[in-house]
Design a protein around this motif. Structure first.
Motif, PDB file in Angstrom:
ATOM      1  N   GLU A  54      41.200  44.944  32.569  1.00 17.35           N
ATOM      2  CA  GLU A  54      42.594  44.692  32.962  1.00 17.35           C
ATOM      3  C   GLU A  54      42.797  45.202  34.395  1.00 17.35           C
ATOM      4  O   GLU A  54      42.252  46.240  34.769  1.00 17.35           O
ATOM      5  N   GLU A  55      43.589  44.490  35.183  1.00 13.52           N
ATOM      6  CA  GLU A  55      43.827  44.927  36.567  1.00 13.52           C
ATOM      7  C   GLU A  55      44.817  46.087  36.585  1.00 13.52           C
ATOM      8  O   GLU A  55      45.871  46.032  35.959  1.00 13.52           O
ATOM      9  N   PHE A  56      44.463  47.159  37.303  1.00 14.89           N
ATOM     10  CA  PHE A  56      45.354  48.322  37.446  1.00 14.89           C
ATOM     11  C   PHE A  56      46.284  48.144  38.640  1.00 14.89           C
ATOM     12  O   PHE A  56      47.473  48.333  38.566  1.00 14.89           O
ATOM     13  N   PHE A  57      45.709  47.821  39.786  1.00 14.57           N
ATOM     14  CA  PHE A  57      46.508  47.642  40.999  1.00 14.57           C
ATOM     15  C   PHE A  57      45.637  46.954  42.043  1.00 14.57           C
ATOM     16  O   PHE A  57      44.426  46.827  41.863  1.00 14.57           O
ATOM     17  N   ARG A  58      46.253  46.506  43.129  1.00 13.54           N
ATOM     18  CA  ARG A  58      45.484  45.938  44.231  1.00 13.54           C
ATOM     19  C   ARG A  58      46.095  46.370  45.556  1.00 13.54           C
ATOM     20  O   ARG A  58      47.248  46.775  45.621  1.00 13.54           O
ATOM     21  N   GLU A  86      41.826  37.398  46.359  1.00 14.68           N
ATOM     22  CA  GLU A  86      42.302  36.457  47.366  1.00 14.68           C
ATOM     23  C   GLU A  86      43.204  37.164  48.395  1.00 14.68           C
ATOM     24  O   GLU A  86      43.661  38.271  48.163  1.00 14.68           O
ATOM     25  N   ASP A  87      43.432  36.490  49.525  1.00 11.23           N
ATOM     26  CA  ASP A  87      44.296  36.989  50.594  1.00 11.23           C
ATOM     27  C   ASP A  87      43.841  38.346  51.130  1.00 11.23           C
ATOM     28  O   ASP A  87      44.665  39.236  51.414  1.00 11.23           O
ATOM     29  N   ASN A  88      42.534  38.518  51.267  1.00 13.16           N
ATOM     30  CA  ASN A  88      41.981  39.749  51.833  1.00 13.16           C
ATOM     31  C   ASN A  88      42.463  41.000  51.101  1.00 13.16           C
ATOM     32  O   ASN A  88      42.766  42.025  51.703  1.00 13.16           O
ATOM     33  N   GLN A  89      42.548  40.880  49.784  1.00 14.72           N
ATOM     34  CA  GLN A  89      42.955  42.032  48.987  1.00 14.72           C
ATOM     35  C   GLN A  89      41.773  42.543  48.177  1.00 14.72           C
ATOM     36  O   GLN A  89      40.746  41.871  48.034  1.00 14.72           O
ATOM     37  N   PHE A  90      41.952  43.730  47.661  1.00 12.18           N
ATOM     38  CA  PHE A  90      40.939  44.351  46.819  1.00 12.18           C
ATOM     39  C   PHE A  90      41.656  44.805  45.563  1.00 12.18           C
ATOM     40  O   PHE A  90      42.717  45.418  45.636  1.00 12.18           O
ATOM     41  N   LYS A  91      41.128  44.460  44.395  1.00 14.87           N
ATOM     42  CA  LYS A  91      41.821  44.868  43.174  1.00 14.87           C
ATOM     43  C   LYS A  91      40.977  45.868  42.390  1.00 14.87           C
ATOM     44  O   LYS A  91      39.741  45.815  42.426  1.00 14.87           O
ATOM     45  N   MET A  92      41.655  46.777  41.720  1.00 12.75           N
ATOM     46  CA  MET A  92      40.992  47.785  40.918  1.00 12.75           C
ATOM     47  C   MET A  92      41.234  47.452  39.456  1.00 12.75           C
ATOM     48  O   MET A  92      42.390  47.286  39.034  1.00 12.75           O
ATOM     49  N   VAL A  93      40.144  47.325  38.701  1.00  8.83           N
ATOM     50  CA  VAL A  93      40.261  46.915  37.295  1.00  8.83           C
ATOM     51  C   VAL A  93      39.686  47.992  36.377  1.00  8.83           C
ATOM     52  O   VAL A  93      38.841  48.793  36.775  1.00  8.83           O
ATOM     53  N   ASP A  94      40.163  47.965  35.131  1.00 11.86           N
ATOM     54  CA  ASP A  94      39.702  48.914  34.118  1.00 11.86           C
ATOM     55  C   ASP A  94      38.199  48.733  33.917  1.00 11.86           C
ATOM     56  O   ASP A  94      37.730  47.615  33.669  1.00 11.86           O
ATOM     57  N   PHE A  95      37.469  49.812  34.023  1.00 13.12           N
ATOM     58  CA  PHE A  95      36.012  49.745  33.926  1.00 13.12           C
ATOM     59  C   PHE A  95      35.503  51.136  33.594  1.00 13.12           C
ATOM     60  O   PHE A  95      36.112  52.131  33.970  1.00 13.12           O
TER      61      PHE A  95
END
Ligand SMILES: [Fe+2]
Ligand SMILES: [Fe+2]
Length: 274
Positions: free
Chosen positions: A259-263, A225-234
């Motif tokens: 799990e989300e690492f950062f966005r 959301e809010d024009n963000q991009f999130k990086m998740v454990d994969f």
């Protein structure tokens, strides 16, 4: 009839165990070893493996020496060659010194190898000091000349920056001169283009050729959301099968918590790319 299958890995973002950066605590080299073990355990029997860049996360010579040991272990486990190309987080001189054990230089790293009649061409889209990528004139001329002679079972081109856009990302992630590259590839024996960089699986056609970006082993990107991009454990890889009529792409995902690492905001990413 299937000619062969190969494994497409990307965006491994590895560092030596002693390295201290944003990613080193995630132990991303361990994920690559897990992937090689998974391929072996599942008896996939590829003819080769190709890693499409961001091998390291801003690696130095020691990082690349370590990455070479991980790649060599994987190659020995599977009994097949592992080829690599460079991504925007790689650096040519320490790669040449640490990984290739050559004199350090800023020469682009590109090649052609033929495996069981399938030609793999690796290109260097990474440019020193830039996030975006392009294929230089020297490589385009070499590629055009090389593709004049078709391979028995077709050609796969590997590079870091993708040819296809993905939803929600600014266009800076694309290969800057994809039009030029596409013109060279069009009408040749190239049956697939494999890339990374976007940390997302994305498959389509460009100039009528199957063009793939894989998620990779380090982490996955997802729109938020809010024009963000999130990086998740994969952690995962693609199995690509080569047939008379073209290629198929199967995505394998290793178990994980996502799990989300950062966005980060897409506006900040676009500004960073300039
Ligand atoms: Fe990456
Ligand atoms: Fe990248």
């Amino acid at each position: 009839m299937e000619k062969l299958k190969f494994i497409h890995l990307t965006d491994t973002h590895m560092n030596a165990p002693h390295a201290q950066n944003h990613f080193s605590k995630l132990k991303l080299a361990d994920k690559v070893s897990r992937v090689f073990a998974h391929i072996h355990a599942n008896a996939i029997s590829p003819a080769f493996v190709v890693i499409t860049g961001d091998l390291s996360h801003e690696g130095d010579v020691q990082d690349y020496e370590y990455i070479r040991t991980i790649v060599d272990e994987g190659s020995a486990r599977l009994g097949v060659p592992v080829y690599v190309v460079l991504g925007n987080h790689d650096h040519r001189a320490p790669f040449r010194e640490g990984f290739l054990q050559e004199e350090p230089s800023e020469q682009p790293y590109y090649y052609s190898h033929t495996i069981q009649g399938v030609r793999l061409i690796g290109l260097n889209s990474q440019i020193k000091g830039h996030h975006h990528g392009e294929i230089d004139a020297e490589q385009l001329a070499w590629l055009e000349e090389t593709l004049r002679t078709p391979a028995e079972n077709g050609t796969i081109v590997a590079l870091h920056h993708p040819l296809l856009t993905i939803n929600g990302m600014p266009s800076e992630h694309l290969l800057a001169n994809r039009e030029q590259l596409g013109t060279v590839l069009e009408g040749t024996d190239v049956i697939g283009v494999v890339a990374g960089h976007v940390h997302t699986n994305n498959v389509g056609t460009y100039k009528g050729i199957c063009s793939v970006a894989a998620t990779g082993t380090a982490f996955a990107g997802e729109a938020a959301e809010d024009n963000q991009f999130k990086m998740v454990d994969f952690c995962g890889y693609n199995v690509i099968s080569v047939f008379e009529e073209g290629i198929t792409v199967q995505s394998i995902v290793l178990p994980g918590m996502q799990e989300e690492f950062f966005r980060f905001s897409m506006e900040a990413a676009a500004a960073h790319n300039e």
